[in-house]
Design a protein around this motif. Structure first.
Motif, PDB file in Angstrom:
ATOM      1  N   SER A 234     -34.020 -30.998  13.051  1.00  0.00           N
ATOM      2  CA  SER A 234     -33.161 -30.171  12.208  1.00  0.00           C
ATOM      3  C   SER A 234     -31.916 -30.960  11.838  1.00  0.00           C
ATOM      4  N   PRO A 235     -31.410 -30.727  10.618  1.00  0.00           N
ATOM      5  CA  PRO A 235     -30.185 -31.438  10.259  1.00  0.00           C
ATOM      6  C   PRO A 235     -29.026 -30.966  11.122  1.00  0.00           C
ATOM      7  N   LYS A 236     -28.118 -31.880  11.407  1.00  0.00           N
ATOM      8  CA  LYS A 236     -26.927 -31.533  12.173  1.00  0.00           C
ATOM      9  C   LYS A 236     -26.090 -30.582  11.332  1.00  0.00           C
ATOM     10  N   PRO A 237     -25.266 -29.769  11.968  1.00  0.00           N
ATOM     11  CA  PRO A 237     -24.446 -28.843  11.188  1.00  0.00           C
ATOM     12  C   PRO A 237     -23.604 -29.534  10.122  1.00  0.00           C
ATOM     13  N   SER A 238     -23.176 -30.783  10.390  1.00  0.00           N
ATOM     14  CA  SER A 238     -22.346 -31.483   9.413  1.00  0.00           C
ATOM     15  C   SER A 238     -23.173 -32.096   8.276  1.00  0.00           C
ATOM     16  N   GLN A 239     -24.498 -32.103   8.440  1.00  0.00           N
ATOM     17  CA  GLN A 239     -25.368 -32.651   7.407  1.00  0.00           C
ATOM     18  C   GLN A 239     -25.852 -31.515   6.513  1.00  0.00           C
ATOM     19  N   VAL A 240     -25.784 -31.729   5.226  1.00  0.00           N
ATOM     20  CA  VAL A 240     -26.305 -30.764   4.280  1.00  0.00           C
ATOM     21  C   VAL A 240     -27.511 -31.400   3.616  1.00  0.00           C
ATOM     22  N   VAL A 241     -28.610 -30.673   3.628  1.00  0.00           N
ATOM     23  CA  VAL A 241     -29.802 -31.158   2.956  1.00  0.00           C
ATOM     24  C   VAL A 241     -29.787 -30.562   1.553  1.00  0.00           C
ATOM     25  N   ALA A 242     -29.568 -31.411   0.579  1.00  0.00           N
ATOM     26  CA  ALA A 242     -29.520 -30.945  -0.803  1.00  0.00           C
ATOM     27  C   ALA A 242     -30.927 -30.925  -1.362  1.00  0.00           C
ATOM     28  N   GLY A 243     -31.293 -29.803  -1.915  1.00  0.00           N
ATOM     29  CA  GLY A 243     -32.592 -29.719  -2.579  1.00  0.00           C
ATOM     30  C   GLY A 243     -32.520 -30.459  -3.901  1.00  0.00           C
ATOM     31  N   PRO A 244     -33.597 -30.394  -4.644  1.00  0.00           N
ATOM     32  CA  PRO A 244     -33.575 -31.065  -5.945  1.00  0.00           C
ATOM     33  C   PRO A 244     -32.565 -30.401  -6.871  1.00  0.00           C
TER      34      PRO A 244
ATOM     35  N   HIS B 145     -30.098 -27.706 -15.102  1.00  0.00           N
ATOM     36  CA  HIS B 145     -28.783 -27.932 -15.708  1.00  0.00           C
ATOM     37  C   HIS B 145     -28.057 -29.095 -15.031  1.00  0.00           C
ATOM     38  N   GLN B 146     -28.157 -29.177 -13.715  1.00  0.00           N
ATOM     39  CA  GLN B 146     -27.540 -30.298 -13.002  1.00  0.00           C
ATOM     40  C   GLN B 146     -28.186 -31.613 -13.422  1.00  0.00           C
ATOM     41  N   LEU B 147     -29.510 -31.622 -13.504  1.00  0.00           N
ATOM     42  CA  LEU B 147     -30.227 -32.834 -13.883  1.00  0.00           C
ATOM     43  C   LEU B 147     -29.882 -33.243 -15.315  1.00  0.00           C
ATOM     44  N   ALA B 148     -29.789 -32.271 -16.199  1.00  0.00           N
ATOM     45  CA  ALA B 148     -29.420 -32.573 -17.585  1.00  0.00           C
ATOM     46  C   ALA B 148     -28.027 -33.204 -17.637  1.00  0.00           C
ATOM     47  N   LEU B 149     -27.088 -32.663 -16.879  1.00  0.00           N
ATOM     48  CA  LEU B 149     -25.731 -33.230 -16.846  1.00  0.00           C
ATOM     49  C   LEU B 149     -25.746 -34.634 -16.256  1.00  0.00           C
ATOM     50  N   MET B 150     -26.494 -34.821 -15.178  1.00  0.00           N
ATOM     51  CA  MET B 150     -26.569 -36.140 -14.546  1.00  0.00           C
ATOM     52  C   MET B 150     -27.164 -37.173 -15.506  1.00  0.00           C
ATOM     53  N   ILE B 151     -28.212 -36.792 -16.214  1.00  0.00           N
ATOM     54  CA  ILE B 151     -28.841 -37.713 -17.169  1.00  0.00           C
ATOM     55  C   ILE B 151     -27.860 -38.039 -18.285  1.00  0.00           C
ATOM     56  N   TRP B 152     -27.165 -37.031 -18.796  1.00  0.00           N
ATOM     57  CA  TRP B 152     -26.189 -37.267 -19.855  1.00  0.00           C
ATOM     58  C   TRP B 152     -25.097 -38.205 -19.370  1.00  0.00           C
ATOM     59  N   LEU B 153     -24.601 -37.967 -18.145  1.00  0.00           N
ATOM     60  CA  LEU B 153     -23.544 -38.813 -17.585  1.00  0.00           C
ATOM     61  C   LEU B 153     -23.998 -40.259 -17.407  1.00  0.00           C
TER      62      LEU B 153
ATOM     63  N   LEU C  14     -25.788 -41.079  -8.860  1.00  0.00           N
ATOM     64  CA  LEU C  14     -25.424 -39.711  -9.222  1.00  0.00           C
ATOM     65  C   LEU C  14     -26.049 -38.698  -8.261  1.00  0.00           C
ATOM     66  N   HIS C  15     -27.263 -38.966  -7.789  1.00  0.00           N
ATOM     67  CA  HIS C  15     -27.883 -38.077  -6.792  1.00  0.00           C
ATOM     68  C   HIS C  15     -27.075 -38.094  -5.492  1.00  0.00           C
ATOM     69  N   ARG C  16     -26.629 -39.282  -5.056  1.00  0.00           N
ATOM     70  CA  ARG C  16     -25.801 -39.370  -3.847  1.00  0.00           C
ATOM     71  C   ARG C  16     -24.467 -38.656  -4.042  1.00  0.00           C
ATOM     72  N   LEU C  17     -23.870 -38.826  -5.204  1.00  0.00           N
ATOM     73  CA  LEU C  17     -22.614 -38.143  -5.499  1.00  0.00           C
ATOM     74  C   LEU C  17     -22.799 -36.632  -5.469  1.00  0.00           C
ATOM     75  N   ARG C  18     -23.884 -36.144  -6.055  1.00  0.00           N
ATOM     76  CA  ARG C  18     -24.188 -34.711  -6.045  1.00  0.00           C
ATOM     77  C   ARG C  18     -24.340 -34.205  -4.613  1.00  0.00           C
ATOM     78  N   THR C  19     -25.018 -34.964  -3.770  1.00  0.00           N
ATOM     79  CA  THR C  19     -25.203 -34.566  -2.375  1.00  0.00           C
ATOM     80  C   THR C  19     -23.857 -34.494  -1.656  1.00  0.00           C
TER      81      THR C  19
END
Length: 90
Positions: free
Chosen positions: A9-19, A23-31, A76-81
């Motif tokens: 299980s992820p540690k409490p301080s770790q957040v598992v970001a889903g895909p 809209h997020q992907l569209a913004l990331m691609i545009w950026l 950008l995926h790392r930044l989003r996470t």
């Protein structure tokens, strides 16, 4: 005996970001795409001006796609996470 299918299980301080959402992907691609194409157009303007529009687009896409997919999108995926982890910690 350990279970090979068990994932810790992820540690409490770790957040598992889903895909990202569409809209997020569209913004990331545009950026990633807009600055890449802008820089390529400015850098290669003299050389690109001698090409037909279709060939110019082909050259730009051939250079830009690997930059975006292998260079910018992982960052950008790392930044989003990190952003999601920071907002989850509040």
């Amino acid at each position: 005996m350990t279970n090979p299918n068990h994932h810790p299980s992820p540690k409490p301080s770790q957040v598992v970001a889903g895909p990202p959402t569409k809209h997020q992907l569209a913004l990331m691609i545009w950026l990633a795409v807009f600055p890449t194409l802008t820089i390529l157009n400015l850098t290669l303007a003299d050389w690109l001006s001698t090409l037909t529009p279709v060939l110019r687009t082909f050259v730009l896409a051939t250079i830009a796609v690997p930059i975006v997919i292998y260079g910018l999108m992982p960052q950008l995926h790392r930044l989003r996470t990190r952003i999601l982890a920071r907002s989850a910690g509040r």
